[in-house]
Design an enzyme around this catalytic site. Sequence first.
Site, PDB file in Angstrom:
ATOM      1  N   HIS A 261      67.579  75.269  65.755  1.00 10.48           N
ATOM      2  CA  HIS A 261      67.731  74.804  67.137  1.00 10.48           C
ATOM      3  C   HIS A 261      68.962  75.459  67.776  1.00 10.48           C
ATOM      4  O   HIS A 261      68.892  75.977  68.897  1.00 10.48           O
ATOM      5  CB  HIS A 261      67.851  73.286  67.172  1.00 10.48           C
ATOM      6  CG  HIS A 261      68.169  72.723  68.526  1.00 10.48           C
ATOM      7  ND1 HIS A 261      67.295  72.815  69.590  1.00 10.48           N
ATOM      8  CD2 HIS A 261      69.269  72.083  68.994  1.00 10.48           C
ATOM      9  CE1 HIS A 261      67.854  72.249  70.653  1.00 10.48           C
ATOM     10  NE2 HIS A 261      69.040  71.795  70.319  1.00 10.48           N
TER      11      HIS A 261
ATOM     12  N   GLU B  22      63.617  65.558  72.890  1.00 10.52           N
ATOM     13  CA  GLU B  22      64.269  66.148  71.720  1.00 10.52           C
ATOM     14  C   GLU B  22      63.816  65.374  70.492  1.00 10.52           C
ATOM     15  O   GLU B  22      64.056  64.171  70.386  1.00 10.52           O
ATOM     16  CB  GLU B  22      65.798  66.106  71.849  1.00 10.52           C
ATOM     17  CG  GLU B  22      66.317  67.124  72.852  1.00 10.52           C
ATOM     18  CD  GLU B  22      67.825  67.334  72.805  1.00 10.52           C
ATOM     19  OE1 GLU B  22      68.540  66.401  72.384  1.00 10.52           O
ATOM     20  OE2 GLU B  22      68.271  68.419  73.198  1.00 10.52           O
TER      21      GLU B  22
ATOM     22  N   GLN C 222      71.661  69.580  82.706  1.00 10.54           N
ATOM     23  CA  GLN C 222      72.515  69.949  81.561  1.00 10.54           C
ATOM     24  C   GLN C 222      73.181  71.311  81.772  1.00 10.54           C
ATOM     25  O   GLN C 222      74.366  71.492  81.514  1.00 10.54           O
ATOM     26  CB  GLN C 222      71.651  69.976  80.292  1.00 10.54           C
ATOM     27  CG  GLN C 222      72.438  70.233  79.012  1.00 10.54           C
ATOM     28  CD  GLN C 222      71.554  70.220  77.770  1.00 10.54           C
ATOM     29  OE1 GLN C 222      70.376  69.889  77.823  1.00 10.54           O
ATOM     30  NE2 GLN C 222      72.118  70.592  76.638  1.00 10.54           N
TER      31      GLN C 222
ATOM     32  N   THR D 199      68.297  67.778  67.765  1.00 12.88           N
ATOM     33  CA  THR D 199      66.934  68.312  67.764  1.00 12.88           C
ATOM     34  C   THR D 199      66.644  69.033  66.448  1.00 12.88           C
ATOM     35  O   THR D 199      67.423  69.881  66.016  1.00 12.88           O
ATOM     36  CB  THR D 199      66.778  69.314  68.913  1.00 12.88           C
ATOM     37  OG1 THR D 199      67.229  68.696  70.099  1.00 12.88           O
ATOM     38  CG2 THR D 199      65.338  69.749  69.071  1.00 12.88           C
TER      39      THR D 199
HETATM   40 CA    CA Z   1      70.116  65.411  71.214  1.00 12.24          CA
END
Ligand code: CA
Length: 427
Positions: free
Chosen positions: A142, A208, A249, A358
């Site tokens: 990830h 996620e 984000q 994640t």
């Molecule tokens: Ca997270």
Amino acid sequence: MKITANNPNRKSWLPVLKGCDFPIQNIPFGVFITKDDIITIGTRIGEYAIDLGAFHQLGYFDGIPLTDDMFMQDSLNDFIADGRKTWRLVRNRIADVFDSTNNSLRDNKKHRDVIIFDVNEVEMLLPVDIGDFTDFFTSKHHAKNVADIFNIKNGPLENNWVHMPLGFNERASSVVVSGTKIKRPYGQTFSEETQKPIFGPSQKLDMEVETAFITTAANNFGEPIPVNEAEEYIFGMVLLNDWSTRDVQRWESKPLGPFLSKSFASSISPWIVTLDALEPWRCETPNQEELLPYLQPANKKNSFDINLNTFIETENGDLTQISESNFNNIYWSMSQQLAHQTINGCNVRAGDLFGSGTISGENIETSGSLLELSWDGQKKLTLNDGSKRTFLNDGDNVILRGYCENEDVRIGFGKCTGKIVPSIKLK
Ligand code: CA
């Protein structure tokens, strides 16, 4: 103390269908409300929810030191605070009473009627009163995918990531139980076109795929938990969907990291599967680079082989599997996460929640977020009903499933679901 509840040869007198996540070897813990509005702590076997408050009152825990109201509560915090010895005694006893060779409860209809419910007739509640919530960032695949997507040079993987489990302090107040609807959140994003910030509902709402562990009170303020003792304080695990707004984000994260893009909601599965129940699926963590002594485990078998499958159910009921991952992809074990969290003396409490981050596998199809699966919207996913997705649409129901399987037994977490509903109208 031996974990007799895990005996793979056990069968229950309650029927359990093949492929069910909840055979007698699981015995998870949760909180539910019955049709008569009684809130209780319970467990589950097959399609039955078992009221442990009534079970205790009727004497089935006799001989185990428990307070009278231990299970007649709306959270598992007090039970978890009692520690591993109590968890084991209780789980072993439940397994004995529901074992096919035991007729004490099986042949007592009066007791059965107040202890055993159809699981579809109870409503699952949040199992713990969560004091603090940390979210880690422990899957290397990830971390690498995110760096590749955003073309980050000299990112964490080249710097601190391999030396410690990175994490951040999440919001505990917005952790909700599976099934809770998720309103598309508003936020501030940055328009590449006009080069100005804009405001509105997120256009890049994502999931996620994570797991989380729940601790008991482990250490005094100022005292770290040694890495090789950390598991003693982990009660069990749940599935976690840490909802994220990628557009928010991206704009807000420099330099302090995610804030509102993560804090609006995180969903967890309602049944906590104990670490004891997961013991047969213990496996090694991936090879780790040279570690500082406080993170060095005595042995490598600190991970678990847990299959993680993710689906999107569209409004018309079509179901598409979008990802297949495994918990054994995480680089940093749960005990290393807990050792790192407390090395500065930060105290943890009963009911605290620690997300894995994640969990993505090596191939892109095994990624745990749409950010990765759609490569930040560059690649469209086709669902079984023919519709396309980059991020989540209103009406999408995201379903996480997790289970462990060997030749004898399958145990699992059930589902962690959350359906996206349109943003509310702002005043
Ligand atoms: Ca997270």
